[in-house]
Design a protein around this motif. Sequence first.
Motif, short mmCIF file in Angstrom:
data_model
loop_
_atom_site.label_atom_id
_atom_site.label_comp_id
_atom_site.label_asym_id
_atom_site.label_seq_id
_atom_site.Cartn_x
_atom_site.Cartn_y
_atom_site.Cartn_z
N ARG A 83 -5.46 45.65 -33.85
CA ARG A 83 -5.43 45.27 -35.25
C ARG A 83 -5.77 46.44 -36.18
N CYS A 84 -6.03 47.62 -35.61
CA CYS A 84 -6.43 48.78 -36.40
C CYS A 84 -5.21 49.60 -36.80
N ALA A 85 -4.96 49.71 -38.10
CA ALA A 85 -3.82 50.47 -38.59
C ALA A 85 -4.06 51.97 -38.49
N SER A 86 -5.30 52.41 -38.72
CA SER A 86 -5.61 53.84 -38.69
C SER A 86 -7.11 54.05 -38.78
N VAL A 87 -7.52 55.22 -38.31
CA VAL A 87 -8.89 55.69 -38.53
C VAL A 87 -8.77 57.01 -39.27
N ARG A 88 -9.29 57.06 -40.49
CA ARG A 88 -9.12 58.23 -41.35
C ARG A 88 -10.45 58.92 -41.62
N SER A 89 -10.36 60.24 -41.78
CA SER A 89 -11.54 61.06 -42.04
C SER A 89 -11.65 61.38 -43.52
N VAL B 86 -18.06 58.79 -52.52
CA VAL B 86 -17.25 57.69 -53.03
C VAL B 86 -15.82 58.16 -53.28
N LYS B 87 -15.67 59.31 -53.92
CA LYS B 87 -14.33 59.84 -54.22
C LYS B 87 -13.55 60.10 -52.94
N ALA B 88 -14.20 60.71 -51.96
CA ALA B 88 -13.51 61.06 -50.72
C ALA B 88 -13.12 59.81 -49.93
N VAL B 89 -14.03 58.84 -49.87
CA VAL B 89 -13.74 57.61 -49.13
C VAL B 89 -12.66 56.80 -49.85
N VAL B 90 -12.74 56.72 -51.16
CA VAL B 90 -11.73 55.99 -51.93
C VAL B 90 -10.35 56.60 -51.72
N THR C 203 -4.99 55.69 -49.35
CA THR C 203 -3.88 56.12 -48.49
C THR C 203 -3.69 55.15 -47.33
N ALA C 204 -4.80 54.66 -46.78
CA ALA C 204 -4.71 53.69 -45.68
C ALA C 204 -3.98 52.43 -46.11
N VAL C 205 -4.23 52.00 -47.34
CA VAL C 205 -3.58 50.80 -47.85
C VAL C 205 -2.11 51.06 -48.19
N SER C 206 -1.85 52.18 -48.86
CA SER C 206 -0.49 52.44 -49.34
C SER C 206 0.45 52.95 -48.26
#
Length: 245
Positions: A135-141, A157-161, A166-169
């Motif tokens: 169920r995992c689409a991606s793991v991002r750094s 916050v900026k980096a995680v956002v 990108t994970a969503v789009s």
Amino acid sequence: MRILIVNVNTTASMTDAIVASARSVASPGTEIIGLTPVFGPESVEGNFESYLAAVGVMDAVTRYEGDYDAVVQAGFGEHGREGLQELCDVPVVDITEAAGHVASLLGHKYSVVTTLDRTVPLIEDRLKLAGLDVRCASVRSSGMSVLEVEERPEDAVKAVVAEAETAVSQDGAEVVCLGCGGMAGLDTAVAAATGVPVVDGVTAAVKLAEALVGLGLTTSKSRTFAAPRDKRITGWPLTPDSQGA
């Protein structure tokens, strides 16, 4: 109900932040006790540090002298949960698995946003071991270290956002998981920016631990997580010469 929440690193201020997040969702009557290992790395970002932290976490729990009803291991993608399940007669919940399970209830696919890129394979492996990788689409750094997340919260916050968006789009994620115990408290800002549910593993683990205790359930001791055999363990937790070093 008393829940022990164990930081995987030795940075006490991070333990404090994790405990604050845990208490923010704990039910009335639930006591949250934070534990910091007495030895180990100041932050965990690799296999060596993760295995070392696992021993530190098990030591912290076995050192605790009071009663408790559940244990939460507050490290994303870290080793040691299985050892704790052997040692404890109460439910043990790892924040990695808690986040993945909860996220799977909220959307078709979820993504994890974590710290440094070197931790991505560790998280992928832990999710696969738990059967949560499908169920995992991606793991991002996010590109930020664990300590940088704590020291520079606005940049974090900026980096995680940015990675969450990108994970969503691009990756098709419908839910985002915060892939670091030190990210506790960032969920509101990330959710506002992405428009999707954001799961903090710490808070998810606390609520799952409460549910397991409330249901009267704990880890099966029939085979895999049976208590360790009674034998001599040399030098546990530290050799005498290094005590207090």
